[in-house]
Design a protein around this motif. Structure first.
Motif, short mmCIF file in Angstrom:
data_model
loop_
_atom_site.label_atom_id
_atom_site.label_comp_id
_atom_site.label_asym_id
_atom_site.label_seq_id
_atom_site.Cartn_x
_atom_site.Cartn_y
_atom_site.Cartn_z
N GLY A 157 0.81 -1.21 0.00
CA GLY A 157 0.00 0.00 0.00
C GLY A 157 0.85 1.26 0.00
O GLY A 157 2.05 1.22 -0.28
N ARG A 158 0.22 2.38 0.35
CA ARG A 158 0.88 3.68 0.36
C ARG A 158 0.94 4.20 1.79
O ARG A 158 -0.07 4.22 2.49
CB ARG A 158 0.12 4.65 -0.53
CG ARG A 158 0.76 6.03 -0.61
CD ARG A 158 0.02 6.90 -1.61
NE ARG A 158 -1.28 7.30 -1.09
CZ ARG A 158 -1.49 8.43 -0.40
NH1 ARG A 158 -0.49 9.26 -0.16
NH2 ARG A 158 -2.69 8.73 0.04
N LYS A 167 -0.47 8.22 7.52
CA LYS A 167 -1.69 7.73 6.88
C LYS A 167 -1.32 6.51 6.04
O LYS A 167 -0.33 6.53 5.29
CB LYS A 167 -2.29 8.81 5.99
CG LYS A 167 -3.73 8.54 5.57
CD LYS A 167 -4.34 9.76 4.90
CE LYS A 167 -5.81 9.51 4.56
NZ LYS A 167 -6.44 10.70 3.93
N TYR A 168 -2.11 5.45 6.18
CA TYR A 168 -1.85 4.20 5.46
C TYR A 168 -3.05 3.84 4.62
O TYR A 168 -4.19 3.81 5.11
CB TYR A 168 -1.55 3.07 6.46
CG TYR A 168 -1.46 1.71 5.82
CD1 TYR A 168 -0.29 1.31 5.16
CD2 TYR A 168 -2.52 0.83 5.84
CE1 TYR A 168 -0.21 0.07 4.56
CE2 TYR A 168 -2.45 -0.42 5.25
CZ TYR A 168 -1.28 -0.79 4.60
OH TYR A 168 -1.20 -2.02 4.01
N GLU A 169 -2.81 3.59 3.35
CA GLU A 169 -3.86 3.12 2.44
C GLU A 169 -3.43 1.77 1.90
O GLU A 169 -2.41 1.65 1.22
CB GLU A 169 -4.07 4.12 1.30
CG GLU A 169 -4.57 5.49 1.76
CD GLU A 169 -4.71 6.45 0.61
OE1 GLU A 169 -4.65 6.00 -0.56
OE2 GLU A 169 -4.86 7.66 0.87
N ALA A 175 -6.13 -5.20 1.07
CA ALA A 175 -7.47 -4.96 1.59
C ALA A 175 -8.34 -6.20 1.44
O ALA A 175 -9.14 -6.54 2.33
CB ALA A 175 -8.09 -3.77 0.87
N GLU A 200 -8.19 4.38 8.54
CA GLU A 200 -8.85 4.24 7.24
C GLU A 200 -10.29 4.73 7.23
O GLU A 200 -10.82 5.08 6.18
CB GLU A 200 -8.79 2.77 6.77
CG GLU A 200 -9.49 1.77 7.65
CD GLU A 200 -10.83 1.34 7.05
OE1 GLU A 200 -11.14 1.74 5.92
OE2 GLU A 200 -11.55 0.61 7.73
N LYS A 218 -7.78 -2.78 7.69
CA LYS A 218 -9.15 -2.44 7.29
C LYS A 218 -10.08 -2.86 8.42
O LYS A 218 -10.00 -3.99 8.90
CB LYS A 218 -9.53 -3.15 5.98
CG LYS A 218 -10.86 -2.69 5.39
CD LYS A 218 -11.07 -3.27 4.02
CE LYS A 218 -12.35 -2.76 3.40
NZ LYS A 218 -12.39 -1.30 3.26
#
Length: 396
Positions: A157-158, A167-169, A175, A200, A218
């Protein structure tokens, strides 16, 4: 013509005056000119190195003023035929020895600083360090985050560290994997730091020094659950269908959208939950309480039920604004914050519960300023025998 004796004596006086900070403007200019020579420049560096003079003088079994002066005369060449010292390289060794011995005599005979002066000298150089955190990803990979940056990790992820904090996506495949089994990231904040993280669902969490937040990549469909060790200020995104649950060491907090501060360090006997906005339930095996804004629940773990009191909530969130704040707090809590921010070990020789303190300490204060403040508002005396230790006594 100036003979060797007078010239060496003059140079030695310049060095000693420099070490003691007593040179006038003319002497300081002469000293600067003298130490442009590489031999004297090296000597100047040696003499200003912490402990150098003391180490040199310690080479003698015991200090003997007459013997030392004799060594001074011998090293400096006093009593030898007069002449001009034009050969600096040859003279430098004798000059260095003379200055070290003479400066050592001055060092050993000048008045010793008081205990308070030594404490403030040590503490004046100690400040909280810049923010630096570690993010441990679900796959065990550790990222050091100490500046505004963004990293993209293939299949993971980013990760960004900017105005919204960490911040983590998650990547699509991560996911999807997290929907089958929970995957957790862990954000760790070291001593003397703090950090903001955006989860998130948009929930923002400020973490204080020596704190850790474990949170899912998530959130599950039915609830949002995180684990906290240390202190965190939570600004929870409202969602009445998905309660937000914070599990800490001594209590569990359940909300649906609110703002509250949790302090629960392993090495502190009591934990607190302070509500700023909304509503929060605080529970442990001893029972559950519901807080209104401006109320605080205190828990000690085990079967002891939480207790509730009214407080000024801004005193418990000021750390997010780079302040140590305390409201009717006992000394244990205040010193714990100082220990975390300033990286010092504590030896407390008073009863912390005998003190109820209210105030704020800006994070840009040196430890010396903190010591001055605490001594001004209490009957305490704070002493630093070394740069890593702070001793708390009652004034005599």
């Amino acid at each position: 013509m100036i003979d060797n004796s007078e010239l060496l004596e003059h140079w030695t006086e310049l060095f000693i005056g420099y070490l003691n900070g007593t040179l006038n403007e003319r002497e300081a200019a002469e000293f600067e000119e003298l130490t442009r020579d590489p031999h004297f420049e090296a000597l100047r560096e040696q003499l200003t190195t912490s402990g150098y003079i003391a180490d040199r003088m310690a080479e003698y079994d015991e200090f003997d003023a007459h013997g030392a002066f004799g060594r001074f005369r011998s090293a400096a060449g006093l009593g030898k035929p007069a002449g001009t010292l034009r050969h600096w390289a040859v003279a430098a060794t004798g000059i260095a020895a003379a200055v070290v011995i003479a400066a050592g005599i001055a060092f050993l005979t000048r008045p010793l600083p008081t205990e308070r002066e030594r404490t403030l000298q040590l503490a004046d150089a100690i400040y909280p360090a810049p923010d630096k955190v570690t993010l441990t990803l679900a796959d065990g990979r550790k990222l050091q985050l100490d500046e505004q940056a963004e990293q993209r990790i293939e299949g993971v992820g980013r990760v960004s560290y900017g105005t919204e904090g960490v911040k983590y996506e998650a990547a699509p495949e991560m996911a999807e994997q997290a929907q089958e089994a929970p995957l957790y990231n862990e954000l760790s904040v070291p001593e003397e730091s703090k950090c903001l993280v955006t989860l998130e669902d948009g929930t923002r969490v400020w973490l204080n020094a020596r704190s850790t937040l474990r949170y899912p990549v998530k959130f599950a469909a039915g609830e949002r659950r995180v684990e906290l060790s240390g202190e965190g200020l939570f600004d929870v995104t409202h969602n009445p269908e998905r309660p937000f649950i914070v599990e800490a060491g001594k209590a569990t907090m359940t909300v649906r959208g609110t703002k509250f501060n949790v302090r629960d360090f392993d090495d502190e006997s009591m934990a607190s939950t302070t509500l700023l906005q909304g509503c929060v339930e605080v529970g442990n095996p001893g029972g559950t309480v519901t807080l209104a804004p401006g109320m605080q629940a205190q828990t000690r773990g085990g079967a002891e039920a939480p207790t509730v009191r009214e407080v000024d909530p801004t005193a418990y969130t000021a750390w997010t604004e780079d302040k140590i704040a305390f409201y009717n707090a006992d000394l244990e809590e205040v010193l714990a914050d100082i220990r975390r921010w300033y990286r010092v070990e504590m030896r407390v020789n008073v009863d912390p519960k005998a003190y109820a303190l209210t105030g704020k300490i800006p994070r840009d204060f040196s430890l010396a300023q903190v010591i001055d403040l605490l001594e001004a508002i209490t009957d305490l005396e704070l002493v630093m025998p070394d740069e890593n230790t702070l001793i708390v006594n009652k004034k005599q």
